[in-house]
Enzyme design. Structure first.
Site, PDB file in Angstrom:
ATOM      1  N   GLY A  46      -2.494  -4.034   9.112  1.00 51.71           N
ATOM      2  CA  GLY A  46      -1.697  -4.689  10.138  1.00 51.71           C
ATOM      3  C   GLY A  46      -1.012  -5.962   9.688  1.00 51.71           C
ATOM      4  O   GLY A  46      -0.693  -6.823  10.514  1.00 51.71           O
ATOM      5  N   HIS A  97      -8.394   0.717  -3.759  1.00 52.21           N
ATOM      6  CA  HIS A  97      -9.291   0.476  -2.617  1.00 52.21           C
ATOM      7  C   HIS A  97     -10.000   1.781  -2.283  1.00 52.21           C
ATOM      8  O   HIS A  97      -9.390   2.715  -1.761  1.00 52.21           O
ATOM      9  CB  HIS A  97      -8.444  -0.026  -1.435  1.00 52.21           C
ATOM     10  CG  HIS A  97      -9.215  -0.228  -0.161  1.00 52.21           C
ATOM     11  ND1 HIS A  97      -8.589  -0.352   1.060  1.00 52.21           N
ATOM     12  CD2 HIS A  97     -10.548  -0.336   0.088  1.00 52.21           C
ATOM     13  CE1 HIS A  97      -9.502  -0.525   1.999  1.00 52.21           C
ATOM     14  NE2 HIS A  97     -10.695  -0.512   1.449  1.00 52.21           N
ATOM     15  N   MET A 132     -11.392  -6.397   5.640  1.00 51.25           N
ATOM     16  CA  MET A 132     -10.552  -5.430   6.370  1.00 51.25           C
ATOM     17  C   MET A 132     -10.153  -6.021   7.710  1.00 51.25           C
ATOM     18  O   MET A 132     -11.015  -6.469   8.477  1.00 51.25           O
ATOM     19  CB  MET A 132     -11.304  -4.117   6.585  1.00 51.25           C
ATOM     20  CG  MET A 132     -11.477  -3.247   5.337  1.00 51.25           C
ATOM     21  SD  MET A 132      -9.939  -2.793   4.511  1.00 51.25           S
ATOM     22  CE  MET A 132      -9.112  -1.820   5.774  1.00 51.25           C
ATOM     23  N   HIS A 178      -1.279  -1.369  -4.165  1.00 50.54           N
ATOM     24  CA  HIS A 178      -2.542  -1.073  -3.494  1.00 50.54           C
ATOM     25  C   HIS A 178      -2.627   0.437  -3.291  1.00 50.54           C
ATOM     26  O   HIS A 178      -1.763   1.050  -2.664  1.00 50.54           O
ATOM     27  CB  HIS A 178      -2.579  -1.800  -2.152  1.00 50.54           C
ATOM     28  CG  HIS A 178      -3.870  -1.681  -1.416  1.00 50.54           C
ATOM     29  ND1 HIS A 178      -4.985  -2.456  -1.687  1.00 50.54           N
ATOM     30  CD2 HIS A 178      -4.244  -0.871  -0.391  1.00 50.54           C
ATOM     31  CE1 HIS A 178      -5.962  -2.138  -0.872  1.00 50.54           C
ATOM     32  NE2 HIS A 178      -5.552  -1.166  -0.073  1.00 50.54           N
ATOM     33  N   MET A 234      -9.283   7.801  -0.007  1.00 47.49           N
ATOM     34  CA  MET A 234     -10.108   8.159   1.151  1.00 47.49           C
ATOM     35  C   MET A 234     -10.683   9.554   0.937  1.00 47.49           C
ATOM     36  O   MET A 234      -9.998  10.439   0.432  1.00 47.49           O
ATOM     37  CB  MET A 234      -9.256   8.152   2.422  1.00 47.49           C
ATOM     38  CG  MET A 234      -8.497   6.848   2.646  1.00 47.49           C
ATOM     39  SD  MET A 234      -7.735   6.868   4.269  1.00 47.49           S
ATOM     40  CE  MET A 234      -6.669   5.432   4.169  1.00 47.49           C
ATOM     41  N   SER A 256       0.847  -1.196   0.000  1.00 48.34           N
ATOM     42  CA  SER A 256       0.000   0.000   0.000  1.00 48.34           C
ATOM     43  C   SER A 256       0.883   1.247   0.000  1.00 48.34           C
ATOM     44  O   SER A 256       1.677   1.445   0.928  1.00 48.34           O
ATOM     45  CB  SER A 256      -0.894   0.009   1.238  1.00 48.34           C
ATOM     46  OG  SER A 256      -1.433   1.318   1.417  1.00 48.34           O
ATOM     47  N   ASP A 315      -6.334  -6.629   4.499  1.00 45.60           N
ATOM     48  CA  ASP A 315      -5.721  -5.299   4.467  1.00 45.60           C
ATOM     49  C   ASP A 315      -5.748  -4.707   5.867  1.00 45.60           C
ATOM     50  O   ASP A 315      -6.817  -4.499   6.433  1.00 45.60           O
ATOM     51  CB  ASP A 315      -6.527  -4.426   3.489  1.00 45.60           C
ATOM     52  CG  ASP A 315      -5.988  -3.013   3.356  1.00 45.60           C
ATOM     53  OD1 ASP A 315      -4.889  -2.724   3.880  1.00 45.60           O
ATOM     54  OD2 ASP A 315      -6.682  -2.197   2.713  1.00 45.60           O
ATOM     55  N   MET A 328     -12.215   3.927  -0.158  1.00 44.18           N
ATOM     56  CA  MET A 328     -12.863   4.138   1.144  1.00 44.18           C
ATOM     57  C   MET A 328     -13.602   5.462   1.044  1.00 44.18           C
ATOM     58  O   MET A 328     -13.194   6.484   1.629  1.00 44.18           O
ATOM     59  CB  MET A 328     -11.792   4.139   2.252  1.00 44.18           C
ATOM     60  CG  MET A 328     -11.263   2.740   2.526  1.00 44.18           C
ATOM     61  SD  MET A 328      -9.689   2.756   3.389  1.00 44.18           S
ATOM     62  CE  MET A 328      -8.605   3.022   1.994  1.00 44.18           C
ATOM     63  N   ASP A 375      -4.901   3.456  -1.833  1.00 45.68           N
ATOM     64  CA  ASP A 375      -5.994   3.773  -0.912  1.00 45.68           C
ATOM     65  C   ASP A 375      -6.575   5.142  -1.220  1.00 45.68           C
ATOM     66  O   ASP A 375      -5.898   6.153  -1.102  1.00 45.68           O
ATOM     67  CB  ASP A 375      -5.474   3.749   0.534  1.00 45.68           C
ATOM     68  CG  ASP A 375      -5.167   2.348   1.007  1.00 45.68           C
ATOM     69  OD1 ASP A 375      -6.076   1.498   0.934  1.00 45.68           O
ATOM     70  OD2 ASP A 375      -4.022   2.108   1.441  1.00 45.68           O
TER      71      ASP A 375
HETATM   72  C1  DX5 Z   1      -6.187   1.327   5.825  1.00 45.73           C
HETATM   73  C2  DX5 Z   1      -5.818   1.087   4.392  1.00 45.73           C
HETATM   74  C3  DX5 Z   1      -4.667   0.164   4.251  1.00 45.73           C
HETATM   75  C4  DX5 Z   1      -3.381   0.666   4.868  1.00 45.73           C
HETATM   76  C5  DX5 Z   1      -2.675  -0.528   5.438  1.00 45.73           C
HETATM   77  O1  DX5 Z   1      -7.420   1.926   5.908  1.00 45.73           O
HETATM   78  O2  DX5 Z   1      -6.894   0.541   3.665  1.00 45.73           O
HETATM   79  O3  DX5 Z   1      -4.453  -0.239   2.907  1.00 45.73           O
HETATM   80  O4  DX5 Z   1      -2.526   1.308   3.973  1.00 45.73           O
HETATM   81  O5  DX5 Z   1      -1.575  -0.085   6.159  1.00 45.73           O
HETATM   82  P1  DX5 Z   1      -0.788  -1.038   7.156  1.00 45.73           P
HETATM   83  O6  DX5 Z   1      -0.247  -2.196   6.364  1.00 45.73           O
HETATM   84  O7  DX5 Z   1       0.270  -0.139   7.691  1.00 45.73           O
HETATM   85  O8  DX5 Z   1      -1.757  -1.479   8.212  1.00 45.73           O
HETATM   86 ZN    ZN Z   2      -6.416  -0.385   1.699  1.00 44.86          ZN
END
Ligand code: DX5
Ligand code: ZN
Length: 222
Positions: free
Chosen positions: A175, A64, A135, A31, A35, A8, A173, A66, A33
């Site tokens: 942690g 992705h 998630m 990936h 938002m 990501s 996705d 969000m 993100d």
């Molecule tokens: C969180 C995102 C993830 C994020 C993951 O809302 O959707 O894709 O980048 O980041 P890590 O791998 O640090 O948890």
């Molecule tokens: Zn993501």
């Protein structure tokens, strides 16, 4: 079933994204993100940035979303050339119609479930999707801790995919580290997003290889 590692870029150096994309060229997909500061309390970027980054990326994009109102915005990411566009079940008014629209544009269609969202209503929709994203943190921020409580959903999905004979990728996705990737792989995931664990490593390519090896060792033979 191959293991896919999708770093990501939320955890990348935003001042040097072209260089950062080059450092993860041994991954499978990038990936990305998106938002909107409404569906989640954080804000990233939109279609013009995605279009430009695609021009300099060695790998295709796993977008992705969000965001609220994916019916309005998701097709634009498919038109911009994303390989895969995943929107949230909680934000969509008609997931099947939207998935069909994305596929008709030529993208893979994905549906994402927040940690508290039940998977059962979506199992019968699997033929409409190329990917389900479970998630493993609350969406919105990188660097959070993996929630093992989400793993039973993967088990249900893996069983449903296996009995259907469909090739639906199961993505996790949030942690994901060398330790938690093993838990997710054993639960049935085959597509792994990793932000901080890849970009905070001294050598992202080596970390991608370590994650891939850890997952491969524990992936179920489907
Ligand atoms: C969180 C995102 C993830 C994020 C993951 O809302 O959707 O894709 O980048 O980041 P890590 O791998 O640090 O948890
Ligand atoms: Zn993501």
């Amino acid at each position: 079933m191959p293991t896919r590692i999708n770093p990501s870029i939320l955890a990348a150096d935003f001042a040097n994204l072209e260089r950062e994309l080059g450092r993860i060229a041994s991954a499978d997909l990038v990936h990305v993100d998106i938002m909107d500061n409404h569906f989640v309390p954080n804000l990233t970027f939109g279609p013009p940035v995605v279009e430009r980054l695609l021009q300099v990326s060695p790998l295709p994009f796993d977008v992705h979303l969000m965001i609220e109102d994916p019916e309005r915005w998701a097709p634009g990411y498919a038109e911009a050339g994303a390989f895969s566009v995943t929107f949230h079940a909680e934000a969509s008014t008609d997931p099947v119609a939207l998935a069909r629209r994305l596929r008709s544009i030529g993208a893979r269609a994905g549906i994402a479930l927040k940690p508290g969202t039940d998977v059962e209503p979506y199992l019968e929709l699997l033929p409409e999707f190329d990917q389900v994203l479970v998630m493993t943190v609350e969406p919105g921020f990188g660097g959070q801790s993996f929630m093992a409580s989400t793993m039973p959903k993967l088990g249900r999905l893996a069983d449903a995919v296996r009995s259907s004979g469909l090739d639906v990728w199961l993505q996790v996705d949030g942690g994901i580290t060398e330790e938690t990737i093993v838990i997710a792989a054993e639960a049935g995931a085959n597509t792994f997003v990793a932000g901080s664990s890849v970009f905070n490593a001294a050598d992202p390519a080596e970390q991608i290889a370590r994650l891939r090896a850890a997952a491969d060792e524990h992936t179920h033979a489907h």
